[in-house]
Design a protein around this motif. Structure first.
Motif, PDB file in Angstrom:
ATOM      1  N   MET A   1       0.844  -1.195   0.000  1.00 20.67           N
ATOM      2  CA  MET A   1       0.000   0.000   0.000  1.00 20.67           C
ATOM      3  C   MET A   1       0.880   1.246   0.000  1.00 20.67           C
ATOM      4  SD  MET A   1      -3.132  -0.960  -0.124  1.00 20.67           S
ATOM      5  CE  MET A   1      -4.018   0.513   0.377  1.00 20.67           C
ATOM      6  N   HIS A   2       0.315   2.334  -0.515  1.00 19.87           N
ATOM      7  CA  HIS A   2       1.055   3.584  -0.541  1.00 19.87           C
ATOM      8  C   HIS A   2       0.111   4.731  -0.191  1.00 19.87           C
ATOM      9  CE1 HIS A   2      -0.923   4.564  -4.363  1.00 19.87           C
ATOM     10  NE2 HIS A   2      -0.661   3.318  -4.725  1.00 19.87           N
ATOM     11  N   ASP A   3       0.690   5.824   0.254  1.00 21.28           N
ATOM     12  CA  ASP A   3      -0.061   7.033   0.587  1.00 21.28           C
ATOM     13  C   ASP A   3       0.345   8.106  -0.413  1.00 21.28           C
ATOM     14  OD1 ASP A   3      -1.523   9.017   1.820  1.00 21.28           O
ATOM     15  OD2 ASP A   3       0.074   9.505   3.233  1.00 21.28           O
ATOM     16  N   SER A   4      -0.611   8.566  -1.225  1.00 18.51           N
ATOM     17  CA  SER A   4      -0.329   9.570  -2.251  1.00 18.51           C
ATOM     18  C   SER A   4      -1.400  10.646  -2.202  1.00 18.51           C
ATOM     19  CB  SER A   4      -0.290   8.933  -3.651  1.00 18.51           C
ATOM     20  OG  SER A   4       0.641   7.873  -3.700  1.00 18.51           O
ATOM     21  N   SER A   5      -1.004  11.876  -2.528  1.00 19.83           N
ATOM     22  CA  SER A   5      -1.967  12.978  -2.508  1.00 19.83           C
ATOM     23  C   SER A   5      -1.518  14.078  -3.450  1.00 19.83           C
ATOM     24  CB  SER A   5      -2.135  13.538  -1.090  1.00 19.83           C
ATOM     25  OG  SER A   5      -0.891  14.025  -0.597  1.00 19.83           O
ATOM     26  N   LEU A   6      -2.474  14.890  -3.867  1.00 19.60           N
ATOM     27  CA  LEU A   6      -2.179  16.057  -4.685  1.00 19.60           C
ATOM     28  C   LEU A   6      -1.991  17.265  -3.781  1.00 19.60           C
ATOM     29  CD1 LEU A   6      -4.652  15.686  -7.698  1.00 19.60           C
ATOM     30  CD2 LEU A   6      -2.288  14.888  -7.497  1.00 19.60           C
ATOM     31  N   LEU A   7      -1.016  18.086  -4.125  1.00 17.51           N
ATOM     32  CA  LEU A   7      -0.738  19.328  -3.413  1.00 17.51           C
ATOM     33  C   LEU A   7      -1.094  20.464  -4.355  1.00 17.51           C
ATOM     34  CD1 LEU A   7       2.758  18.282  -2.013  1.00 17.51           C
ATOM     35  CD2 LEU A   7       0.521  18.039  -0.884  1.00 17.51           C
ATOM     36  N   VAL A   8      -2.187  21.142  -4.030  1.00 18.36           N
ATOM     37  CA  VAL A   8      -2.720  22.175  -4.917  1.00 18.36           C
ATOM     38  C   VAL A   8      -2.150  23.528  -4.510  1.00 18.36           C
ATOM     39  CG1 VAL A   8      -4.802  23.241  -5.854  1.00 18.36           C
ATOM     40  CG2 VAL A   8      -4.824  20.815  -5.197  1.00 18.36           C
ATOM     41  N   ASN A   9      -1.374  24.097  -5.407  1.00 17.18           N
ATOM     42  CA  ASN A   9      -0.757  25.415  -5.226  1.00 17.18           C
ATOM     43  C   ASN A   9       0.402  25.379  -4.231  1.00 17.18           C
ATOM     44  OD1 ASN A   9      -2.445  26.561  -7.136  1.00 17.18           O
ATOM     45  ND2 ASN A   9      -4.013  27.056  -5.615  1.00 17.18           N
ATOM     46  N   SER A  10       1.119  26.478  -4.170  1.00 19.28           N
ATOM     47  CA  SER A  10       2.373  26.530  -3.425  1.00 19.28           C
ATOM     48  C   SER A  10       2.182  26.387  -1.920  1.00 19.28           C
ATOM     49  CB  SER A  10       3.106  27.837  -3.727  1.00 19.28           C
ATOM     50  OG  SER A  10       2.296  28.962  -3.443  1.00 19.28           O
ATOM     51  N   SER A  11       1.052  26.840  -1.387  1.00 18.85           N
ATOM     52  CA  SER A  11       0.848  26.774   0.063  1.00 18.85           C
ATOM     53  C   SER A  11       0.807  25.322   0.540  1.00 18.85           C
ATOM     54  CB  SER A  11      -0.437  27.508   0.461  1.00 18.85           C
ATOM     55  OG  SER A  11      -1.557  26.957  -0.223  1.00 18.85           O
ATOM     56  N   GLU A  12       0.107  24.454  -0.179  1.00 18.42           N
ATOM     57  CA  GLU A  12       0.052  23.042   0.200  1.00 18.42           C
ATOM     58  C   GLU A  12       1.396  22.356  -0.039  1.00 18.42           C
ATOM     59  OE1 GLU A  12      -3.226  20.913  -1.412  1.00 18.42           O
ATOM     60  OE2 GLU A  12      -4.731  22.372  -0.753  1.00 18.42           O
ATOM     61  N   PHE A  13       2.082  22.760  -1.085  1.00 20.15           N
ATOM     62  CA  PHE A  13       3.404  22.206  -1.357  1.00 20.15           C
ATOM     63  C   PHE A  13       4.360  22.532  -0.219  1.00 20.15           C
ATOM     64  CE2 PHE A  13       7.588  22.900  -3.615  1.00 20.15           C
ATOM     65  CZ  PHE A  13       7.895  21.559  -3.730  1.00 20.15           C
ATOM     66  N   VAL A  14       4.368  23.778   0.223  1.00 24.75           N
ATOM     67  CA  VAL A  14       5.247  24.184   1.323  1.00 24.75           C
ATOM     68  C   VAL A  14       4.875  23.438   2.600  1.00 24.75           C
ATOM     69  CG1 VAL A  14       5.871  26.107   2.841  1.00 24.75           C
ATOM     70  CG2 VAL A  14       5.786  26.446   0.366  1.00 24.75           C
ATOM     71  N   ALA A  15       3.573  23.319   2.885  1.00 26.87           N
ATOM     72  CA  ALA A  15       3.139  22.649   4.108  1.00 26.87           C
ATOM     73  C   ALA A  15       3.580  21.191   4.151  1.00 26.87           C
ATOM     74  CB  ALA A  15       1.615  22.741   4.228  1.00 26.87           C
ATOM     75  N   ALA A  16       3.682  20.554   2.992  1.00 25.36           N
ATOM     76  CA  ALA A  16       4.119  19.151   2.951  1.00 25.36           C
ATOM     77  C   ALA A  16       5.633  19.022   2.927  1.00 25.36           C
ATOM     78  CB  ALA A  16       3.517  18.463   1.719  1.00 25.36           C
ATOM     79  N   VAL A  17       6.291  19.933   2.229  1.00 22.44           N
ATOM     80  CA  VAL A  17       7.730  19.807   2.012  1.00 22.44           C
ATOM     81  C   VAL A  17       8.542  20.264   3.212  1.00 22.44           C
ATOM     82  CG1 VAL A  17       9.629  20.843   0.708  1.00 22.44           C
ATOM     83  CG2 VAL A  17       7.701  19.860  -0.503  1.00 22.44           C
ATOM     84  N   GLU A  18       8.138  21.333   3.860  1.00 23.24           N
ATOM     85  CA  GLU A  18       8.952  21.883   4.953  1.00 23.24           C
ATOM     86  C   GLU A  18       9.221  20.850   6.049  1.00 23.24           C
ATOM     87  OE1 GLU A  18       8.700  25.203   8.495  1.00 23.24           O
ATOM     88  OE2 GLU A  18       7.786  25.679   6.562  1.00 23.24           O
ATOM     89  N   THR A 154       4.036  11.269  -2.825  1.00 21.80           N
ATOM     90  CA  THR A 154       3.779   9.844  -2.664  1.00 21.80           C
ATOM     91  C   THR A 154       4.890   9.186  -1.854  1.00 21.80           C
ATOM     92  OG1 THR A 154       3.310   7.774  -3.855  1.00 21.80           O
ATOM     93  CG2 THR A 154       4.998   9.209  -4.792  1.00 21.80           C
ATOM     94  N   ASP A 155       4.533   8.056  -1.218  1.00 24.35           N
ATOM     95  CA  ASP A 155       5.551   7.219  -0.583  1.00 24.35           C
ATOM     96  C   ASP A 155       5.621   5.852  -1.272  1.00 24.35           C
ATOM     97  OD1 ASP A 155       3.269   5.943   0.281  1.00 24.35           O
ATOM     98  OD2 ASP A 155       3.604   6.293   2.422  1.00 24.35           O
ATOM     99  N   CYS A 156       5.086   5.779  -2.499  1.00 31.26           N
ATOM    100  CA  CYS A 156       5.176   4.550  -3.286  1.00 31.26           C
ATOM    101  C   CYS A 156       6.654   4.253  -3.538  1.00 31.26           C
ATOM    102  CB  CYS A 156       4.416   4.711  -4.604  1.00 31.26           C
ATOM    103  SG  CYS A 156       4.612   3.330  -5.741  1.00 31.26           S
ATOM    104  N   ARG A 157       7.144   3.164  -2.956  1.00 33.64           N
ATOM    105  CA  ARG A 157       8.579   2.897  -2.955  1.00 33.64           C
ATOM    106  C   ARG A 157       9.173   2.796  -4.360  1.00 33.64           C
ATOM    107  NH1 ARG A 157      12.191   0.680   0.782  1.00 33.64           N
ATOM    108  NH2 ARG A 157      14.274   0.825  -0.131  1.00 33.64           N
TER     109      ARG A 157
END
Length: 361
Positions: A1-18, A154-157
């Motif tokens: 199993m894997h956990d994947s999601s879309l990050l819409v716009n820069s605010s969500e990207f920053v919240a996930a990446v930081e 995603t964390d799909c290996r």
């Protein structure tokens, strides 16, 4: 199993990446086409420096040594705007380093003498942080961060491993062109030169549409437009394009291609939209860095994922496609002079790309 999601716009990207960068232990591999030392670039540079990861690499295309804030470095703005001049200078000085503050810096696709290699760009945007992978269309600059855009996490290996392998090939100067199957979907690495079979596979997915094709991209030309025009009239084809397009001539070409076809064009109104995605029959999602224009097809390195993952498809329909359509207006017919001008310019571009594609790189 894997956990994947879309990050819409820069605010969500920053919240996930930081948090991912600041908690990384093994690796942070970051590749973009555009990296500028404005507030956005400095923010991400600070994250990389602060990350405790053993390996930290920033890979940037040489485009960022030539163009800043959507303007060529040696333009009138260099003389008239001291802030622009300072940002361009600081960006170029950083990218001349091979390593700084524990971060390895690699600049790909050098411009060559007299910028003769300017068209040959590495257009990929991707990131690997330990066992997480990110891909999509977001670049690291203030003007890019203001645009509507999209990344996938995603964390799909198998997919993360494929991204990391391609990243290291890029550092070695190797541009791969191949497709790789993963549990999340089929990943296409396109080298802008030997990618015809991979593009044909993507176009075949679109060509098998039975109900609908929704295309979201700021810049689109043949061969995709030709493939869309060949779909039967029973297939609804919608193209969402930004009303405020920073490459207006390609928009004129889109209007021209839609004339007399079943193509429906919708113009997104609020601001520039940099999302690059195609939804086929509401069940197959194609997304990544590729605009599906003639430059991508023959000159640039790109990264594209084709997935039928129900969660990602549902997120795209609800969180990306529906809001974009709600904030778009059907395009009215453009004046005949725009059809004529767009056609002539695109023909000239096609000739130039055809010549350039035969040159050594």
């Amino acid at each position: 199993m894997h956990d994947s999601s879309l990050l819409v716009n820069s605010s969500e990207f920053v919240a996930a990446v930081e948090p991912a960068i600041l908690q990384a232990r093994r690796r942070v591999l970051f590749q973009v086409m555009t990296f500028e030392l404005d507030s956005v670039g400095r923010y991400f540079w600070d994250l990389l420096v602060r990350s405790p990861a053993e390996e930290k690499v920033l890979c940037v295309d040489a485009f960022s040594t030539a163009k800043i804030s959507d303007d060529l470095v040696f333009s009138p703005r260099w003389v008239l705007d001291p802030d622009f001049r300072r940002e361009a200078g600081e960006t170029r000085r950083l990218l001349r380093q091979s390593k700084l503050d524990g971060v390895r810096i690699v600049v790909t696709n050098p411009m060559g003498s007299l910028w003769r290699k300017y068209p040959f760009r590495n257009h990929k945007k991707m990131m690997v942080v330990d066992d997480q992978g990110f891909l999509g269309g977001i670049n690291l600059s203030e003007h890019n961060f203001r645009w509507q855009d999209l990344m996938m996490r995603t964390d799909c290996r198998a997919l993360v491993d494929a991204l990391a392998q391609d990243f290291y090939r890029t550092l070695d100067g190797v541009n791969a062109s191949h497709a790789r199957s993963t549990p999340l979907g089929r990943l296409f690495f396109l080298d802008g030169r030997r990618s015809r079979s991979e593009y044909d596979a993507l176009f075949d997915i679109i060509g098998r549409a039975r109900e609908s094709v929704d295309v979201v991209t700021p810049y689109v030309t043949d061969p995709l437009l030709q493939r869309l025009a060949e779909l039967p009239p029973s297939v609804r084809v919608r193209v969402i394009n930004p009303a405020h397009n920073n490459k207006a001539v390609l928009q004129q070409a889109l209007f021209r291609a839609a004339s007399g076809s079943n193509l429906e064009i919708f113009l997104y109104q609020p601001e520039m939209c940099h999302v690059k995605a195609i939804l086929v029959d509401g069940s197959q999602l194609i997304l990544g860095s590729c605009n599906f224009d003639l430059v991508a097809y023959d000159l640039q390195q790109e990264l594209v994922l084709c997935t039928e993952d129900p969660a990602l498809v549902d997120q795209f329909r609800q969180r990306v496609l529906a809001p974009l359509l709600a904030n778009s207006l059907p395009a009215k017919s453009a004046p005949a002079r725009l059809y004529h001008r767009g056609g002539l310019v695109v023909q000239l571009l096609q000739w130039c790309v055809s010549v350039l594609s035969r040159l050594p790189r």
